[in-house]
Design a protein around this motif. Sequence first.
Motif, PDB file in Angstrom:
ATOM      1  N   GLN A  36       0.828  -1.214   0.000  1.00  0.00           N
ATOM      2  CA  GLN A  36       0.000   0.000   0.000  1.00  0.00           C
ATOM      3  C   GLN A  36       0.857   1.255   0.000  1.00  0.00           C
ATOM      4  OE1 GLN A  36      -2.316  -0.809   3.486  1.00  0.00           O
ATOM      5  NE2 GLN A  36      -3.899  -1.967   2.387  1.00  0.00           N
ATOM      6  N   GLN A  37       1.927   1.261   0.795  1.00  0.00           N
ATOM      7  CA  GLN A  37       2.831   2.415   0.837  1.00  0.00           C
ATOM      8  C   GLN A  37       3.464   2.663  -0.529  1.00  0.00           C
ATOM      9  OE1 GLN A  37       5.767   2.011   3.989  1.00  0.00           O
ATOM     10  NE2 GLN A  37       4.237   1.098   5.351  1.00  0.00           N
ATOM     11  N   MET A  38       3.866   1.590  -1.178  1.00  0.00           N
ATOM     12  CA  MET A  38       4.565   1.721  -2.450  1.00  0.00           C
ATOM     13  C   MET A  38       3.648   2.190  -3.579  1.00  0.00           C
ATOM     14  SD  MET A  38       7.083  -1.624  -2.397  1.00  0.00           S
ATOM     15  CE  MET A  38       7.837  -1.198  -3.975  1.00  0.00           C
ATOM     16  N   LEU A  39       2.359   1.854  -3.484  1.00  0.00           N
ATOM     17  CA  LEU A  39       1.421   2.176  -4.559  1.00  0.00           C
ATOM     18  C   LEU A  39       0.531   3.365  -4.236  1.00  0.00           C
ATOM     19  CD1 LEU A  39       0.436  -1.472  -5.562  1.00  0.00           C
ATOM     20  CD2 LEU A  39       1.959   0.086  -6.785  1.00  0.00           C
ATOM     21  N   ALA A  40       0.769   3.967  -3.079  1.00  0.00           N
ATOM     22  CA  ALA A  40      -0.052   5.122  -2.686  1.00  0.00           C
ATOM     23  C   ALA A  40       0.180   6.295  -3.636  1.00  0.00           C
ATOM     24  CB  ALA A  40       0.283   5.524  -1.259  1.00  0.00           C
TER      25      ALA A  40
END
Length: 348
Positions: A344-348
């Motif tokens: 989620q952090q990487m694709l936020a």
Amino acid sequence: MKKYKVVTVATSSRTRGGITSVINAYRQSTLWTDWNMVWIETHIDRSKIAKLWILIKGLFIFLYHLPSANLIHLHFSEPVSAVRKLLFVFLTKLFHKKLLVHFHAFSTNTTIHGRVSFVYKYIFRNADKIIVLSNYWREEIAHKWPYLTNKIMVIYNPCTQVKPMLIERQNAILFAGTVNQRKGYQDLIKAFAAVKDDHPNWKLVFAGNGEIEAAKQLAKTLQIDTNVEFLGWVSGSSKDMAFRQSSIFCLPSYAEGLPMAMLDAFSYGLPVITTPVGGIPDLLTDSQNALIYQPGDIRALSHCLTKCISDLAVRNSLAESSFKMSATTLNLTTITKELASIYQQMLA
């Protein structure tokens, strides 16, 4: 949540070893379906032709999925594994996709401090995030390449999910994994030989492939061959029974990442005897939740074996600690939530 697609690049699901075990564990969780995950195989434990074929096939499948992928999750370990992944890293960056690399190596000397350290430098430099298996590995990489520090995250391997089943345990000390010098099988045979006469109704059980004939010869030379059993590589129900029937788990390794066999021992509630190498000190403290000795110290290993064999209270206490570890820190749901958070952090 928006439907994303994560492409996992790793060894084959039919390959023996820790990476396969980790990914198979992920497949048991909702992570696999929640993130629309695809497993692309780049290696298999077979002939050179089979290895080349699966690599070429994997590359074409990767190119098919790459345009629609949101994130590439790449698993690798020792030098040959890293070199195989170079083209996948290059293509991932060429297509401007997010890259998460998951480092499973057991030795700094053969990887980041070895002759091909430039390969690891290239992979790490091009990654958006780096997963390592322990604080030991995070510190080693950060010391080697300080500019990578903020990219590195620790995610432990998960324990497998085991269904409760009442089976009488035998007087058996289980070794599970490749039978080679790095895993310390010779030390275990020698240490057991030193205590066998005091505990003649106990036996060693080796579950794994490797230097089997050499191990058999050593056991024969030390006159304990009638108390040593070799199962070969086990999986499925055979592996399940090997763990369920044993009373102690011993991994006398000289180098590790975060060994899945030890995590399996936690899942089955086995008391653990092992060494403080790799990521093991992150989780285990001597006499609190395992018996720990320095690798190569056969006398100390003999003492640990004697303590665990002779004292049922010690065995029960360590077994309870193993169960607790598998149900909390290393629980599959806990670990996959941590991994999903990184996605989620990487694709936020």
